[in-house]
Scaffold this active site. Structure first.
Site, PDB file in Angstrom:
ATOM      1  N   SER A  32      42.067  89.161 -73.154  1.00  0.00           N
ATOM      2  CA  SER A  32      42.279  88.156 -72.100  1.00  0.00           C
ATOM      3  C   SER A  32      41.774  86.816 -72.604  1.00  0.00           C
ATOM      4  O   SER A  32      40.796  86.761 -73.367  1.00  0.00           O
ATOM      5  CB  SER A  32      41.503  88.540 -70.847  1.00  0.00           C
ATOM      6  OG  SER A  32      41.548  87.482 -69.913  1.00  0.00           O
ATOM      7  N   TYR A  84      33.571  91.203 -67.108  1.00  0.00           N
ATOM      8  CA  TYR A  84      34.938  91.141 -67.633  1.00  0.00           C
ATOM      9  C   TYR A  84      35.005  90.256 -68.881  1.00  0.00           C
ATOM     10  O   TYR A  84      35.500  90.678 -69.932  1.00  0.00           O
ATOM     11  CB  TYR A  84      35.884  90.609 -66.553  1.00  0.00           C
ATOM     12  CG  TYR A  84      37.337  90.658 -66.970  1.00  0.00           C
ATOM     13  CD1 TYR A  84      38.044  91.859 -66.971  1.00  0.00           C
ATOM     14  CD2 TYR A  84      38.016  89.510 -67.382  1.00  0.00           C
ATOM     15  CE1 TYR A  84      39.371  91.915 -67.358  1.00  0.00           C
ATOM     16  CE2 TYR A  84      39.345  89.560 -67.764  1.00  0.00           C
ATOM     17  CZ  TYR A  84      40.024  90.759 -67.744  1.00  0.00           C
ATOM     18  OH  TYR A  84      41.350  90.821 -68.140  1.00  0.00           O
TER      19      TYR A  84
HETATM   20  P1  NAP Z   1      46.022  96.459 -63.192  1.00  0.00           P
HETATM   21  O1  NAP Z   1      47.310  96.239 -62.500  1.00  0.00           O
HETATM   22  O2  NAP Z   1      44.758  96.370 -62.425  1.00  0.00           O
HETATM   23  O3  NAP Z   1      46.107  97.890 -63.937  1.00  0.00           O
HETATM   24  C1  NAP Z   1      44.989  98.383 -64.625  1.00  0.00           C
HETATM   25  C2  NAP Z   1      45.348  99.719 -65.254  1.00  0.00           C
HETATM   26  O4  NAP Z   1      44.197 100.217 -65.947  1.00  0.00           O
HETATM   27  C3  NAP Z   1      45.759 100.773 -64.218  1.00  0.00           C
HETATM   28  O5  NAP Z   1      46.779 101.572 -64.735  1.00  0.00           O
HETATM   29  C4  NAP Z   1      44.473 101.586 -64.069  1.00  0.00           C
HETATM   30  O6  NAP Z   1      44.650 102.927 -63.642  1.00  0.00           O
HETATM   31  C5  NAP Z   1      43.993 101.572 -65.527  1.00  0.00           C
HETATM   32  N1  NAP Z   1      42.595 102.001 -65.586  1.00  0.00           N
HETATM   33  C6  NAP Z   1      41.513 101.364 -65.071  1.00  0.00           C
HETATM   34  N2  NAP Z   1      40.407 102.128 -65.250  1.00  0.00           N
HETATM   35  C7  NAP Z   1      40.801 103.260 -65.874  1.00  0.00           C
HETATM   36  C8  NAP Z   1      40.134 104.437 -66.300  1.00  0.00           C
HETATM   37  N3  NAP Z   1      38.816 104.616 -66.111  1.00  0.00           N
HETATM   38  N4  NAP Z   1      40.849 105.418 -66.913  1.00  0.00           N
HETATM   39  C9  NAP Z   1      42.188 105.262 -67.092  1.00  0.00           C
HETATM   40  N5  NAP Z   1      42.889 104.174 -66.706  1.00  0.00           N
HETATM   41  C10 NAP Z   1      42.195 103.196 -66.085  1.00  0.00           C
HETATM   42  O7  NAP Z   1      45.848  95.441 -64.401  1.00  0.00           O
HETATM   43  P2  NAP Z   1      46.932  94.676 -65.304  1.00  0.00           P
HETATM   44  O8  NAP Z   1      47.043  93.294 -64.799  1.00  0.00           O
HETATM   45  O9  NAP Z   1      48.143  95.510 -65.496  1.00  0.00           O
HETATM   46  O10 NAP Z   1      46.108  94.577 -66.667  1.00  0.00           O
HETATM   47  C11 NAP Z   1      46.435  95.273 -67.846  1.00  0.00           C
HETATM   48  C12 NAP Z   1      45.572  94.716 -68.975  1.00  0.00           C
HETATM   49  O11 NAP Z   1      45.826  93.320 -69.128  1.00  0.00           O
HETATM   50  C13 NAP Z   1      44.057  94.830 -68.714  1.00  0.00           C
HETATM   51  O12 NAP Z   1      43.387  95.164 -69.903  1.00  0.00           O
HETATM   52  C14 NAP Z   1      43.678  93.434 -68.252  1.00  0.00           C
HETATM   53  O13 NAP Z   1      42.324  93.138 -68.509  1.00  0.00           O
HETATM   54  C15 NAP Z   1      44.619  92.585 -69.098  1.00  0.00           C
HETATM   55  N6  NAP Z   1      44.867  91.245 -68.553  1.00  0.00           N
HETATM   56  C16 NAP Z   1      45.556  91.085 -67.397  1.00  0.00           C
HETATM   57  C17 NAP Z   1      45.799  89.795 -66.921  1.00  0.00           C
HETATM   58  C18 NAP Z   1      46.587  89.535 -65.659  1.00  0.00           C
HETATM   59  O14 NAP Z   1      46.741  88.339 -65.282  1.00  0.00           O
HETATM   60  N7  NAP Z   1      47.127  90.547 -65.000  1.00  0.00           N
HETATM   61  C19 NAP Z   1      45.332  88.669 -67.636  1.00  0.00           C
HETATM   62  C20 NAP Z   1      44.628  88.877 -68.803  1.00  0.00           C
HETATM   63  C21 NAP Z   1      44.402  90.175 -69.261  1.00  0.00           C
HETATM   64  P3  NAP Z   1      44.402 103.367 -62.082  1.00  0.00           P
HETATM   65  O15 NAP Z   1      45.670 103.031 -61.344  1.00  0.00           O
HETATM   66  O16 NAP Z   1      44.139 104.846 -62.198  1.00  0.00           O
HETATM   67  O17 NAP Z   1      43.225 102.584 -61.593  1.00  0.00           O
END
Ligand code: NAP
Length: 232
Positions: free
Chosen positions: A138, A154
């Protein structure tokens, strides 16, 4: 046919990664905590049959990570792309309310677990074709860009993931495995929220374009979803 493992594949960016990889003809391994409840993944599987295997993983549990990669190994001899995507972002931290357990858990999911997934996936990655590991980081993990307080767990965990990625890149270079950290953009997901400027399909198209084009010479870089170098 490219073989791809995605963590956090049941929603958000991970689900869109699974969708687009399958559209591109990849053989997909979609890892999530509760495959039996992952309605969208199960729907994708109905569509793509043997092209998608759902793999159960709880990233807080080392044994579960080992078991998940064993399962992947029962279906394929090699992996070409690992998308270490799953992550968590605790909100509302202040210096007064910082909680040790929250910090530890966030570090575990955002940087320890991706490393353990790589460790367990190594035998498969070594047998992959131009194998690549993309650690989804990120811009909030950038020291240079850190101009506000808050989001302690984070930001620090993503900064640590960046260092782990760069270190790993050095060690895996001799095996021909490319490792990069990538900022996916600010994206409309549960984590990114509705005000984010990017939608998941656009962000993931960029991420998969980077996955397709990034070279071993670029291993160890911190890139954006548009393929540009991100400040550390
Ligand atoms: P999200 O919609 O909150 O999804 C997070 C995912 O991680 C879900 O599938 C969740 O599964 C899984 N997860 C969390 N804890 C877990 C665990 N203990 N074991 C297995 N799976 C687990 O987030 P996203 O926006 O798609 O983010 C994906 C990646 O991009 C992350 O690494 C995030 O930090 C990064 N990112 C996102 C953004 C943004 O703007 N969205 C920006 C920068 C970086 P559950 O459904 O089981 O909880």
């Amino acid at each position: 046919m490219r073989k791809v493992l995605i963590t956090g594949a049941n929603r958000g960016l991970g689900l869109e990664m699974a969708r687009q990889c399958l559209e591109q003809g990849d053989r997909g391994f979609a890892a999530c905590r509760n495959p039996q409840d992952a309605a969208e993944l199960l729907e994708l599987q109905r569509h793509h049959g043997d092209g998608l295997t759902l793999v159960e993983v709880e990233l807080a549990d080392d044994a579960s990570i080992r078991q998940a990669l064993e399962t992947v190994g029962q279906h394929t001899d090699g992996l070409d792309l690992l998308l270490n995507n799953a992550g968590v972002m605790p909100l509302h931290e202040t210096p007064e309310t910082l909680d040790g357990a929250t910090l530890d858990e966030t570090f575990h999911i955002n940087c320890t677990a991706p490393m353990l997934v790589v460790r367990e996936a190594l035998p498969l990655l070594r047998r992959g074709t131009q194998p690549k590991v993309l650690n989804i980081s990120s811009s909030l993990g950038s020291l240079t860009n850190k101009t506000t307080g808050g989001l302690y767990a984070y930001c620090a965990s993503k900064a640590a993931l960046n260092m782990l990625s760069r270190t790993l890149a050095h060690d895996l270079h001799r095996h021909g495995i490319t490792v990069v950290a990538i900022h996916p953009g600010w994206v409309q997901t549960d984590m990114g929220g509705p005000r984010a400027p990017l939608e998941a399909p656009e962000a993931v198209r960029g991420i998969l374009q980077v996955a397709a084009t990034v070279s071993l010479q670029q291993s160890g870089q911190f890139l954006t979803w548009e393929g540009e170098e991100h400040p550390w």
